[in-house]
Design an enzyme around this catalytic site. Structure first.
Site, PDB file in Angstrom:
ATOM      1  N   LYS C  80      -8.374 -30.545  42.845  1.00 28.68           N
ATOM      2  CA  LYS C  80      -9.020 -29.795  41.482  1.00 28.68           C
ATOM      3  C   LYS C  80     -10.087 -30.768  40.964  1.00 28.68           C
ATOM      4  O   LYS C  80      -9.993 -31.991  40.972  1.00 28.68           O
ATOM      5  CB  LYS C  80      -8.010 -29.492  40.626  1.00 28.68           C
ATOM      6  N   SER C 155      -5.315 -22.983  35.050  1.00 35.40           N
ATOM      7  CA  SER C 155      -6.679 -23.433  35.387  1.00 35.40           C
ATOM      8  C   SER C 155      -6.944 -23.995  36.753  1.00 35.40           C
ATOM      9  O   SER C 155      -7.993 -23.673  37.061  1.00 35.40           O
ATOM     10  CB  SER C 155      -7.073 -24.592  34.504  1.00 35.40           C
ATOM     11  N   SER C 179      -0.919 -24.567  34.323  1.00 38.41           N
ATOM     12  CA  SER C 179      -2.054 -24.551  35.336  1.00 38.41           C
ATOM     13  C   SER C 179      -1.928 -24.613  36.665  1.00 38.41           C
ATOM     14  O   SER C 179      -2.716 -24.580  37.555  1.00 38.41           O
ATOM     15  CB  SER C 179      -3.115 -25.402  34.709  1.00 38.41           C
TER      16      SER C 179
END
Lengths: 96, 480, 492
Positions: C80, C155, C179
């Protein structure tokens, strides 16, 4: 609980240069969220200690030992503006 | 109307740990810009702070030195405000749960002695340094600002006093005493001129006898102990004039200007007082148990107050004892000299007088000079034995300080050895008495006022080397 | 022949260590998959082909020499883009960090490199991890591999989409309010949030420091264990890192659930939960009971307030964490006559609407006069939530619930209604407030062919029992469907 946010003041505190239209929009949205968030106030919490942290750890220390610093050139290569080994910014208007 | 000043002082002290408060970068004055930096102290995305164990112990020492309680549980908080030399735009500090609370120090001035409360001592991190280009380096008028983050993250202690001070003189005495305590603890180099110790004052005036406080003003930029006193004297007068004119004091921050001796209002942030403190989630609380506290306490050196008591017991005046107790280098030489048999008061007076003046003139610290306790003891012995006059001794002291040799050597090479044996002095005395027969006659007729004149003439004719006591004795003999 | 990009991590490890394939071949397969799918998915912000190629060659060399290798040696992993990577652009999907090259690696990145894994690239996220759909990225929305009209969740949407489609065999995400787990649920993979402090946060660009935790996104529960084994463990650079022993994540994988006490959270069922999701969860609970688990319904009344508390605490911490983005030392700068103007212009221009909104919310919640009513009260509610968890874990070994109240929603559906978007995290947020571990395991598809996730929660450092139950859930569900996009072939 009705929420009334002085959004211009909050934006100044947060150093965000927002237009009047943006401020209006954000105020409306923040008020909706805060009205929901204000539900927490319905819960009786007298005598309840706040939890600022899920861990109950204390005393996480490092020894007073010098370690390697970053390469100044690598650091300053990321600077939007520099003057020699200094970061350069527009003039400061306010005292700290 | 008479006004009473109410003053509290915030003292910032940079610690002389090897590394910074929350990272391993070195604590070092004068390194090239932005060389002592890492992701943590530069506030790079993703970096996290870790507390320096030694810095916590130094903070505890300061707290204990100021008679504070050490909190069993204390936490770091974030103090939020934007400033370009503060990398994260929040300062890791302590807020509602500081490490040390509820202490005091005693100060002594010509106005008497007073106990000044210490509200708290807390830990935080220093900011970087801004250089304002153009406009004489002043804020708000320059063309650009340059930033160096070497200082960012240096361990900084904030010592907050109660508003217990009632005069500028007391404020200065307080500042001196705090500096003395920190210096004796050996946790900071307390150099005001380099900014490793900084004082800010909060001052308000109120009608004498009132119990409520007036509107307070914060005074910053006092870069010496003397300027603490001068700035507050100025501010007391300024506020008194405002109040006497029937106006109100504005709550603001004012900047002390050393050159013109005035304070001026600073342009302050609109939202200056909303720091939005909250507990620093990247750090865990500090727990100090009794074992840790007493371990640190047992390592504390003698504090100025204790040294002052000992010095007083040795017969020193309060101000002399105070100075020697705060200036630990002077105190050490004093104790060495007394230990070597010297007279305490004589040595103390030299140290607080000539020696301090010489060091100031040369911009040196005592350890940089060639003076030690043994030399002082030797010097004092020479005076005691009548080999040196008090005046000559001061001369010799200067020579010793600047490295000309031991006191005997300096006295010899500067030709200052005092003449006190009668055989050597009698010819000189007789010559003076002969040349000043009128005065000698007056003396013989009982007018002792001329004695000083006659001694002076002998001193003059011997180039100051005659022992005044011996001269007096010979004149008295001649006068019958 | 199986496309190597469709292997699970464990299968790939066996293949690599058994000499059936090379890390370079595996990386090529993953690159091909990315080439096929990225135009539609936009899972990645940046694919680091040269860096990955070097790592794959190094892995092959280690594997060939029979040197000490780990289960991750040669495994293509995606990161990420809120994990800093030295010399590799790290943006947090924000304009304010465009072009930023960090001078250091996050601790977890270092651990992955040491384990010999191959870092494929940086995945898309909601800007600064604030969002539940990956729509709040300054660099475009990621899409759900099961249906590109739908969001992948967020996310960590890019990481979830990449693993689901096979453009990485595993990925790291971060979980502040769900997330990792929510996008895993929406993309039909396994997403796990460890106990707070088990994985170092050093080098994770902070959103809300007391809630953030890094964890793995993988195709299987075993793979989740394998990645977590490489990540977990004390890091002196993170003061909140757990200094004690790391749980044995693998010990319970084959143990089944017989005799375990499983609590169904009543506050996280019924109202507000999509009926198909509710039904899938109920079926799984029944099956677990059939395998010998003792199932009870457990009430945690303070959960009703978790979302509210979260939307005070997270923005408050974010308002301070994001203060450092000011145009002085790195990233974007927009000019101004004074430094104050420069900072305000930079921040207004550099942050997107969701981030701006949360900074404003948090600044307000912390400001003078409101602290106690908002932030202070939220922190007390957090204590109550912890207390509720504690008493629940006095009665049961794990808690279960849906991961997300709904399956993947359409792109744009909640974009203008922050509150509706925030509701996506209602099931996952309590574990962030308590710091407890949680995992989402796919258990089936709804009528629209979209995956449903089942959440297991355990007490602090209860990863062993968490994985034990998750493995059983996975076995029972037998979820083997692959998203349509993963089956498209570039070589046709």
């Amino acid at each position: 609980m009705p929420i009334d946010i002085d959004i211009a003041k909050v934006a100044r505190l947060a150093r965000l240069a927002l237009s009047d239209e943006e401020l209006d929009l954000y105020r409306a949205q923040c008020e909706v969220v805060l009205e929901h968030a204000a539900l927490v106030q319905a819960l009786p919490t007298e005598g309840v200690e706040p939890t600022s942290h899920p861990l109950r750890r204390t005393n996480a220390f490092r020894e007073d030992v010098v370690t390697e610093c970053l390469d100044t050139e690598e650091v300053l290569a990321q600077a939007p503006d520099r003057d020699g080994n200094y970061f350069r910014v527009p003039p400061i208007l306010e005292e700290p | 109307m008479k006004f009473e000043p109410v003053i509290g002082i915030e003292t910032h002290v940079e610690l002389t740990t090897a590394s910074k408060m929350f990272c391993g970068c070195p604590v070092e004055f004068g390194a090239p810009p932005n060389t002592n930096v890492c992701p943590v102290c530069l506030g790079l995305p993703g970096a996290l702070p870790v507390v320096n164990h030694t810095a916590v112990e130094y903070a505890m020492k300061i707290g204990l030195g100021l008679q504070c309680e050490i909190a069993p549980h204390s936490v770091f908080s974030r103090k939020n405000y934007f400033y370009p030399d503060m990398p994260k735009n929040y300062q890791i500090s302590q807020y509602d749960l500081p490490l040390c609370i509820d202490g005091y120090i005693d100060i002594e001035t010509d106005e008497g002695s007073a106990r000044v409360g210490i509200t708290r001592v807390h830990m935080e991190e220093d900011t970087g340094k801004s250089t304002h280009l153009g406009a004489g380096g002043r804020i708000g008028a320059g063309s650009q600002t340059l930033l160096d983050f070497n200082r960012a993250g240096v361990p900084l202690m904030e010592i907050v006093s109660e508003p217990d001070l009632r005069s500028a003189v007391q404020a200065r005495a307080y500042a001196e005493e705090v500096r003395g305590v920190v210096k004796r603890l050996g946790v900071s180099d307390v150099k005001l001129e380099e900014g490793s110790m900084r004082f800010d004052a909060n001052i308000s005036l109120r009608p004498e006898g009132a119990s409520t406080f007036g509107t307070k003003v914060e005074v910053k930029n006092m870069n010496s102990l003397r300027s603490v006193q001068r700035a507050l004297e100025y501010e007391i007068k300024r506020q008194a004039a405002v109040l006497e004119a029937g106006e109100e004091v504005v709550q603001e921050t004012r900047h002390w200007n050393e050159e013109d001796g005035t304070t001026a209002a600073m342009r302050s942030k609109e939202e200056a007082f909303d720091y939005r403190y909250f507990p620093e989630p990247d750090l865990v609380p500090i727990a100090v148990d009794e074992a840790w506290r007493s371990e640190v306490a047992s390592g504390l050196p003698e504090l100025p107050a204790q040294a002052r008591e000992r010095y007083r017991a040795q017969g020193l005046e309060p101000t002399t004892a105070g100075l020697l107790s705060r200036e630990v280098d002077l105190g050490r030489v004093f104790e060495d000299a007394v230990g070597a048999g010297a007279d305490a008061r004589t040595v103390a007076n030299w140290l607080t007088g000539e020696v301090t003046a010489w060091l100031r003139k040369e911009s040196l610290l005592l350890p940089d000079s060639h003076l030690d306790g043994a030399a002082l003891a030797e010097l004092e012995a020479m005076v005691g034995a009548g080999d040196l006059s008090a005046t000559a001794a001061k001369d010799v002291l200067g020579g010793v300080l600047s490295g000309e040799g031991r006191p005997a050597e300096v006295a010899e090479s500067r030709d200052l050895i005092q003449v006190s044996d009668s055989a050597s002095l009698e010819p000189a005395v007789d010559a003076v008495l002969a040349a000043n027969s009128d005065a000698f006659e007056k003396l013989k007729s009982g007018d002792h006022k001329v004695m000083g004149f006659l001694i002076g003439q002998v001193m003059r004719s011997t180039g100051g080397k005659a022992d005044p006591a011996a001269v007096t004795r010979i004149i008295n003999e001649r006068a019958g | 022949m199986t496309d190597l990009a469709d292997l699970t991590l464990s299968e790939a490890t066996s293949g690599l260590q058994g000499g059936e394939m090379t890390a370079v071949e595996l990386l090529e397969a993953v690159h091909r998959r990315a080439t096929m799918t990225e135009a539609q998915l936009h899972a990645y912000l940046n694919i680091d082909r040269p860096g990955a190629a070097r790592a794959a060659v190094a892995a092959d060399s280690a594997l060939g020499k029979g040197a000490a290798v780990s289960k991750l040696t040669g495994i293509p992993v995606a990161l990420k883009d809120n994990l800093v990577t030295r010399g590799l652009e790290t943006t947090c999907s924000s304009k304010i960090l465009a072009g930023y090259l960090p001078p250091y690696d996050a601790t977890v990145v270092g651990r992955l490199r040491e384990a010999g894994s191959v870092i494929v690239g940086k995945t898309n996220l909601d800007e600064f991890a604030m969002g539940s759909s990956t729509e709040n990225s300054a660099y475009g929305t990621s899409r759900n591999p099961w249906n590109p009209e739908r969001v992948p969740g967020g996310s960590s949407g890019g990481s979830a989409a990449a693993v689901a489609v096979g453009s990485a065999l595993a990925a790291l995400g971060s979980d502040t309010g769900g997330s990792i787990r929510q996008p895993a649920s929406l993309c039909g993979i396994v997403g796990m949030k460890p106990t707070y402090g088990l994985v170092s946060r050093y080098g994770l660009i902070a959103f809300a420091s007391s809630l953030d935790q890094i964890g793995p996104l993988t195709r299987t529960v075993t793979d989740s264990v394998t990645v977590l084994e490489a990540l977990a463990g004390y890091d002196p650079a993170d003061s909140t890192s757990h200094p004690g022993a790391v749980p044995d994540f693998r010990a319970g994988l084959e143990r089944g659930v017989a005799g375990l006490r499983i609590g169904v959270v009543s506050e996280l069922s019924g109202e507000g939960i999509d009926p198909q999701v509710q039904a899938a969860v109920a079926r799984m609970v029944t099956s677990l009971e059939g395998e010998g688990a003792k199932v009870t319904e457990v009430s945690l009344p303070s959960f009703e307030y978790a979302l509210s508390a979260y939307y005070l605490i997270a923005p408050a911490e974010c308002s301070a964490n994001l203060a450092r983005f000011d145009g002085v030392r790195y990233g974007l700068r927009r000019d101004g006559d004074t430094v104050e103007e420069m900072m305000a212009n930079t921040r207004a221009e550099g942050f997107g609407p969701e981030v701006t909104r949360r900074i404003l919310l948090g600044t307000y919640a912390l400001s003078a006069g409101y602290y106690d009513a908002f932030y202070g009260q939220a922190q007390r509610v957090r204590t109550l939530i912890l207390n509720d968890f504690d008493s629940a874990y006095g009665q049961v070994d794990v808690l279960v619930s849906p991961t997300s109240p709904t399956t993947a929603f359409e792109v744009g559906a909640r974009a203008t209604d922050p509150l509706a978007m925030y509701m996506s995290d209602v099931c996952t947020i309590p574990s962030n407030l308590s710091g407890h571990p949680g995992i989402s395991v796919p258990v089936g598809l709804d009528d629209a062919g979209l995956p449903i996730g089942f959440q297991v929660m355990a007490p602090a450092l209860g990863e062993e029992v968490l994985f034990q139950v998750a493995a059983e859930v996975e076995r029972i569900a037998g979820f083997s469907e692959r998203p349509a996009l993963a089956n498209s072939r570039a070589d046709i």
